[in-house]
Write an enzyme that holds these catalytic residues in place. Structure first.
Site, PDB file in Angstrom:
ATOM      1  N   HIS A 143       0.381  -1.167  -0.057  1.00  0.00           N
ATOM      2  CA  HIS A 143       0.011  -0.293  -0.175  1.00  0.00           C
ATOM      3  C   HIS A 143       0.993   1.155  -0.603  1.00  0.00           C
ATOM      4  O   HIS A 143       1.994   1.525   0.046  1.00  0.00           O
ATOM      5  CB  HIS A 143      -1.017  -0.142   1.396  1.00  0.00           C
ATOM      6  N   ASP A 173       0.302   6.787  -4.380  1.00  0.00           N
ATOM      7  CA  ASP A 173      -1.207   6.989  -4.895  1.00  0.00           C
ATOM      8  C   ASP A 173      -1.018   7.944  -5.987  1.00  0.00           C
ATOM      9  O   ASP A 173      -1.969   7.607  -7.076  1.00  0.00           O
ATOM     10  CB  ASP A 173      -1.909   6.270  -3.790  1.00  0.00           C
TER      11      ASP A 173
END
Length: 392
Positions: A143, A173
């Site tokens: 992540h 991200d």
């Protein structure tokens, strides 16, 4: 409004977005804002997982509403023969496919780049992953926090000799994945005008985040050892930092250049001493303590009034709830309100630096446009019904 001409820059470009959560959907929203026709291709069972993340408005997640305007939703079961056939039919007429599965998943589905390119040699496939499509971490889960850790970005946050501090936003991200992907797609579209061929873009979010360290890596190459809390721009200089005010608010001071530092010290009533800019670490700490003590004497609003008369690179640290009402953002029309769709009502949106979208449509409900999209792409009637058949 500035950049208004970009609202139709990608008109006629067809994008099939197979991604979910943050990086791919933000990327495809940027493309939609620029005029592209974006279709969210979603699993009929769950769709984009971001739909279910609280808090919700009208039964739809706030994060989903924020990054999915201007798109349409098509549900296809890509594990079924009919779903795969429908997607390949669409690929023949599309320009860009976006995906963020683990590397190798598209190949297992029979939808890898070679298959897509055989159907449409001009197709651009943008694959966003944590660690890239090759290498020893190709199948490793991760992540944002993991990606910025391996990118060195996390290691540069926090105070000197303290623990790394988690950023308040998803750097890998959004900056590392979505924005580099947008750059790559636009470059590939331009290159295609010369070659007639598409490309497979391998966007590693770890590498995208690491690229943000490029200036510090230049220092490393000169023999320096950049550290968190010790460099000019991450806490090592007293003239560049965040200070608490009397009312427990914060002021961001960026008085790096001599003229700004002199103006800042004049404003807060400190002696003007340019030698402080080049002080040793111990001297920087002493200067920081003096500045902190001075700024703690008044509330933030008073300091803003005082500092307004001096051009010295000081701004308030705004809380997220204050952004829409700040005079700069209001004057630049950064925020706007649009229809969020049935049961949702008005939703607040933020434009990107490229400009606001032209007449944006609401973030789509799962499968809202399935039949319409497949008909537009010319899927034969029997194949269309098979593709839309309920998942068993």
């Amino acid at each position: 409004m500035a950049n208004a001409a970009l609202a139709e820059a990608l008109r006629g470009v067809r994008v099939l977005d197979l991604s979910r959560l943050l990086p791919g959907p933000l990327l495809s929203m940027v493309l939609a804002d620029l005029g592209a026709d974006v279709v969210k291709v979603e699993d009929p069972r769950l769709g984009d997982y971001l739909r279910a993340f609280p808090p919700m408005k009208g039964g739809v997640a706030g994060r989903y509403l924020a990054i999915n305007r201007g798109k349409r939703s098509l549900t296809l079961d890509l594990k079924s023969e009919a779903g795969r056939a429908a997607l390949l039919h669409m690929v023949a007429r599309a320009d860009v496919v976006i995906e963020s599965f683990r590397p190798g998943v598209l190949d297992k589905l029979g939808l890898g780049y070679d298959v897509l390119a055989e159907r449409n040699p001009a197709i651009i496939l943008c694959s966003i992953s944590g660690y890239g499509q090759t290498g020893p971490y190709v199948h490793r889960a991760g992540h944002d926090l993991n990606y910025i850790a391996l990118a060195g970005v996390l290691g540069m946050t926090g105070v000197r000799d303290g623990a790394p501090v988690m950023p308040g936003v998803q750097i890998a991200d959004l900056a590392g994945g979505a924005l580099w992907s947008a750059t790559g797609i636009l470059a590939a579209l331009f290159a295609r005008t010369r070659t007639g061929r598409g490309a497979h873009l391998d966007i590693s979010m770890t590498e995208g985040a690491l690229s943000l360290l490029i200036a510090e890596l230049g220092n490393l190459d000169c023999g320096a050892q950049p550290r968190r809390g010790a460099e000019l721009l991450n806490g090592g200089a007293a003239c560049y930092g965040v200070y608490r005010t009397k009312d427990d608010r914060y002021l961001a001071v960026g008085a790096l250049e001599p003229k700004f530092y002199l103006a800042f010290n004049t404003a807060i009533g400190r002696p003007q001493n340019l030698a402080e800019l080049a002080g040793t670490p111990a001297q920087q700490e002493q200067t920081r303590a003096e500045i902190a003590a001075r700024l703690a004497e008044r509330p933030l609003a008073e300091w803003l009034t005082i500092l307004a008369a001096h051009d010295c690179c000081c701004e308030p640290v705004l809380e997220i709830s204050e952004l829409a009402e700040h005079p700069l953002h209001r004057a630049r029309e950064l925020f706007f309100t649009m229809d969020g769709g049935d049961g949702v009502g008005p939703i607040s949106q933020v434009r990107t630096p490229l400009g606001a979208p032209h007449a944006p449509t609401p973030p789509p409900r799962l499968g809202q446009h399935s039949r319409q999209i497949l008909e537009e792409y010319g899927l034969p009637a029997d194949d269309l019904e098979a593709a839309l058949a309920p998942v068993r």
